[in-house]
Design a protein around this motif. Sequence first.
Motif, PDB file in Angstrom:
ATOM      1  N   PHE A  29       0.856  -1.186   0.000  1.00  0.00           N
ATOM      2  CA  PHE A  29       0.000   0.000   0.000  1.00  0.00           C
ATOM      3  C   PHE A  29       0.888   1.232   0.000  1.00  0.00           C
ATOM      4  O   PHE A  29       1.650   1.464   0.940  1.00  0.00           O
ATOM      5  N   LYS A  85      -8.289   6.723  -2.386  1.00  0.00           N
ATOM      6  CA  LYS A  85      -8.836   5.816  -1.373  1.00  0.00           C
ATOM      7  C   LYS A  85      -8.316   6.164   0.024  1.00  0.00           C
ATOM      8  O   LYS A  85      -7.120   6.361   0.225  1.00  0.00           O
ATOM      9  N   VAL A 103      -9.087   0.194   3.938  1.00  0.00           N
ATOM     10  CA  VAL A 103      -8.383  -1.034   3.563  1.00  0.00           C
ATOM     11  C   VAL A 103      -8.544  -2.053   4.684  1.00  0.00           C
ATOM     12  O   VAL A 103      -8.477  -1.711   5.869  1.00  0.00           O
ATOM     13  N   THR A 119      -0.012  -2.566  -4.768  1.00  0.00           N
ATOM     14  CA  THR A 119      -1.357  -3.141  -4.747  1.00  0.00           C
ATOM     15  C   THR A 119      -2.398  -2.037  -4.843  1.00  0.00           C
ATOM     16  O   THR A 119      -3.361  -2.136  -5.603  1.00  0.00           O
ATOM     17  N   GLU A 120      -2.189  -0.981  -4.051  1.00  0.00           N
ATOM     18  CA  GLU A 120      -3.152   0.117  -4.035  1.00  0.00           C
ATOM     19  C   GLU A 120      -2.495   1.372  -3.469  1.00  0.00           C
ATOM     20  O   GLU A 120      -1.627   1.302  -2.610  1.00  0.00           O
ATOM     21  N   ARG A 121      -2.945   2.516  -3.979  1.00  0.00           N
ATOM     22  CA  ARG A 121      -2.521   3.821  -3.470  1.00  0.00           C
ATOM     23  C   ARG A 121      -3.584   4.295  -2.490  1.00  0.00           C
ATOM     24  O   ARG A 121      -4.768   4.239  -2.784  1.00  0.00           O
TER      25      ARG A 121
END
Length: 156
Positions: free
Chosen positions: A76, A84, A89, A117-119
Motif C-alpha cells: 500500500f 482511497k 483497507v 497493490t493500491e494507493r
Amino acid sequence: MFKILFYTPEIPGNTGNAIRLAAITGAELHLVKPLGFNFEDAHLRRAGLDYHDLAVMTVHETLEDAWAALLPARVFAFTTTAEKNFADVKYREGDVLMFGPESVGLPVEVQQTEQITERVKIPMLEGRRSLNLANSASIAVYEAWRQQGFAGSTFE
C-alpha cells in the motif's frame, strides 16, 4: 506483523522514530537507499533512543532489492494524491505500508509500478500539504494493527 517501507528517507529523526515504532509494534522497518543520513547521526540515535536493538530493520540498496525481500506481500503506497482512504483497507498480516521521502513523497513512477497493490491516503484538512513521515507511518501501522486486534500486545 506489518512491514514499513521508507523509500529514500531524508530526515534522520523520522527514521529514528520509525525504528522506535517498529520496536514497539513488532513491525519490520525497511529502508531503500539512498538515505539522507548515516546511522551515526545523533538525531537518528536520539529519536530511536535505545530501541535500535529491539527493532527489525533492513536497508536495501535498491527498490528492486526491497521488492525481492518483501513480495509477494500486498503493498500500500501512501500518497496525498490517492483517492482511497487508508482506513477503508482491510489490512492483513505481512502487508507492506510504503512511504516516500519527506520533501517530495513517493515519485509517480514508483506509485505506478506493478508491485503496488493500491494507493491510499490519510485524510487531512483542505489546503494542507502533508503529514510528517514518522507520524504518517504511525497512523498507518496502528490502524493496521488495530484491525488485527493488537495481536501480541498487552491488550490482546
